[in-house]
Design an enzyme around this catalytic site. Structure first.
Site, mmCIF file in Angstrom:
data_model
loop_
_atom_site.group_PDB
_atom_site.id
_atom_site.type_symbol
_atom_site.label_atom_id
_atom_site.label_comp_id
_atom_site.label_asym_id
_atom_site.label_seq_id
_atom_site.Cartn_x
_atom_site.Cartn_y
_atom_site.Cartn_z
ATOM 1 N N ALA A 293 -28.078 41.744 10.210
ATOM 2 C CA ALA A 293 -27.641 41.619 11.594
ATOM 3 C C ALA A 293 -26.711 42.762 11.950
ATOM 4 C CB ALA A 293 -26.924 40.287 11.808
ATOM 5 N N CYS A 294 -26.940 43.379 13.100
ATOM 6 C CA CYS A 294 -26.108 44.469 13.606
ATOM 7 C C CYS A 294 -26.001 45.552 12.524
ATOM 8 C CB CYS A 294 -24.755 43.933 14.042
ATOM 9 S SG CYS A 294 -23.864 45.037 15.158
ATOM 10 N N ALA A 295 -24.798 45.890 12.055
ATOM 11 C CA ALA A 295 -24.671 46.921 11.023
ATOM 12 C C ALA A 295 -25.294 46.491 9.707
ATOM 13 C CB ALA A 295 -23.198 47.275 10.820
ATOM 14 N N GLY A 297 -28.210 45.310 9.572
ATOM 15 C CA GLY A 297 -29.573 45.830 9.695
ATOM 16 C C GLY A 297 -29.665 47.277 9.257
ATOM 17 N N LEU A 322 -31.749 41.785 13.232
ATOM 18 C CA LEU A 322 -31.207 41.089 14.398
ATOM 19 C C LEU A 322 -30.220 42.006 15.105
ATOM 20 C CD1 LEU A 322 -30.535 37.528 12.904
ATOM 21 C CD2 LEU A 322 -32.637 38.447 13.925
#
Length: 558
Positions: A293-295, A297, A322
């Site tokens: 998710a976010c960083a 990813g 995500l």
């Protein structure tokens, strides 16, 4: 498909992940104000014309004219007093007149495009700060003062003093006494099965009679704590996965301090690879489903590029992203303030301190959306004397962590050079990364109202990946795109079978569906999770025994 698709829907906020990583400072904004003052002197006739126009408008407003309509969806002026009371109606009309005339002065000046964008951004900040709703004369404040016999004033002063001492002078966004990690947040049963200096790996107890053979490893962003995936039971992504037969592991990153200044992206990739190998050993599975998710990813993408270079990509069964940026090209007025000198100064500050404090990032985020994240709480906490709301998502959002200086520098370079957009543009752990060679099937989710990782940038990020790609656009913002459990009557998402090169074309071809994207993801992931088998209730194994109960120890470090 339309020949010329309409413009993409975008968040009105100028905030995004770049702004907070760079760390814009007040001096960057004051230099623009100084430039605007000089511009007024360079174009005296232009400035005088607009000053006279504003004076004429204010004169008509004082005589009772109402030339402007308050923004329909602006909650600051919802109280009918702003429309029916002559004093308040005139003050609102004067405020709107000043904003409009300043915008016209900018647009009709001879400033270049970038300078006009900077000016609009700075003046919007000033305009939000000087709104008449932010003063003690706000009709809601007057009413509350009389209704409470003056106690709202005393409570507001008490809240202000508390925030000056304990919250760096920023209005508190949430009542912190209402929540406690391990008591009413992050309560899903599990245990820490592995720990090193950078992370704790948590394995959760199964919640189904049968489970899939291939485990799911969740990699959260390094700047936030992992329990966004495990808030209350009805919002818990972890519990949703467990109840549907998935074996779930999650990384809980350590909150670094200045001793860990050398932890960079390569360090986090190595730690994630070690956690993945522990998942494989405990579950006896050859490969693992990754979710970032976010960083997080960015971390799993770099990990897969590293594995591909080592010819070990077979360890990954699938990858879920995500609200994650891999293509870091984002247009934002705030980023016009970030020149080479600003970027180098940001790196230097974090190396001197050893870390980038999460509170500093949160402050930048707040000032990029001041009406929602600053002035709303200024009115509620100080002028009305009320407690901030007890909201679990806001509690998590304010439970900040720090970034080590090396990772901060890596992220600054990521936004500056956009290295993943070209083959071997990024190197991690001594190996070049080429995402087109990462042929793992992927599932990406973006939020149409996401002001941190804009959805069209997330879409372009999906196109960088090899393998079979699936992209879903949720009708939510950054956090709500992740926390989107079934049963939400307002939830919708869009999806198209073909991923075109143009986000605009994709958007206008995508079909809209009612409901959460979670079931779509679950069906996709189950197809990548191998056979089902009888559930094994034990956590860990002989080499990796269960230690502390979830949520572990690192999550409590502040």
């Amino acid at each position: 498909m339309r020949d010329q698709p309409a413009a993409l829907p975008r968040s009105k906020s100028p905030m995004n992940a770049q702004n907070a990583i760079v760390g814009l400072r007040g001096r960057d904004l004051f230099s623009t104000l100084r430039s605007l003052a000089l511009q007024g002197l360079r174009q005296p006739v232009h400035s005088a014309r607009h000053a006279l126009a504003l004076g004429g408008q204010l004169g008509r407003i004082l005589l009772g004219d109402t030339p402007y309509n308050a923004p329909v969806q602006d909650p600051r002026f919802n109280d009918p007093t702003w429309q029916h009371n002559p004093f308040y109606r005139r003050s609102l009309q004067g405020y709107l007149a000043c904003q409009q005339q300043l915008n016209r002065w900018i647009e009709e000046s001879n400033l270049d495009h970038d300078d006009r964008a900077r000016a609009r951004f700075v003046l919007s900040q000033l305009g939000d700060a000087l709104a008449p709703s932010n003063t003690p004369l706000n009709p809601l404040v007057i009413k509350e003062l009389f209704n409470t016999g003056g106690s709202s004033l005393l409570k507001g002063l008490s809240h202000l003093l508390d925030d000056l001492i304990n919250n760096d002078g920023m209005p508190s966004q949430v009542s912190k006494k209402a929540f406690e990690v391990g008591r009413n947040l992050a309560t899903t049963a599990g245990a820490v099965v592995f720990r090193n200096d950078m992370l704790e790996l948590i394995q959760y107890k199964p919640m189904s009679e049968k489970q899939y053979a291939k485990p799911l490893l969740i990699v959260p962003p390094q700047i936030n704590k992992y329990y966004i995936f495990d808030l209350s039971s009805e919002k818990s992504f972890v519990q949703y996965a467990l109840k549907n037969g998935l074996q779930v592991f999650v990384i809980s990153w350590r909150n670094p301090d200045p001793r860990h200044r050398e932890w960079g992206l390569s360090s986090y990739v190595q730690a994630a690879e070690e956690a993945m190998d522990v998942c494989r050993a405990i579950t006896a599975s050859k490969d693992v489903n990754l979710l970032g998710a976010c960083a997080g990813g960015l971390t799993i993408a770099a990990l897969q590029g590293h594995l591909q270079a080592k010819r070990q990509l077979r360890k990954v069964a699938s990858a879920t992203y995500l609200v994650s940026l891999l293509d870091s090209q984002i247009d934002s007025p705030a980023m016009l303030f970030a020149d080479e000198q600003t970027l180098e100064a940001a790196k230097r500050r974090s190396y001197q301190q050893g870390v980038l404090n999460g509170r500093d990032m949160a402050r930048v985020f707040a000032w990029m959306r001041p009406n929602d994240l600053v002035w709303n709480y200024w009115i509620n906490n100080y002028l009305l004397g009320k407690q901030p709301p007890a909201f679990d998502i806001l509690y998590w959002n304010n439970d900040n962590t720090r970034l080590p200086a090396a990772l901060h520098g890596d992220l600054l370079d990521f936004f500056k050079y956009n290295p993943l957009s070209r083959a071997q543009g990024l190197e991690v752990c001594g190996t070049p990364v080429d995402l087109k060679k990462v042929t793992v099937d992927s599932f990406s989710v973006a939020g149409i109202n996401d002001h941190i990782t804009p959805w069209d940038a997330v879409y372009r990020s999906t196109l960088l990946l090899g393998g079979k790609r699936r992209f879903i656009l949720s009708n939510s913002g950054h956090i709500q795109s992740i926390l989107n459990p079934p049963g939400n009557p307002k939830a919708t998402y869009q999806e198209a079978e073909n991923l075109t090169g143009d986000p605009r074309a994709w958007y206008h071809e995508a079909a809209r569906s009612q409901g959460s994207w979670w079931p779509q993801w679950l069906e996709w992931l189950q197809a990548h999770s191998g056979e089902t088998r009888e559930t094994l209730p034990a956590l860990g194994n002989q080499n990796y025994p269960a230690m502390e109960a979830a949520p572990g120890t690192y999550v409590h470090v502040r």
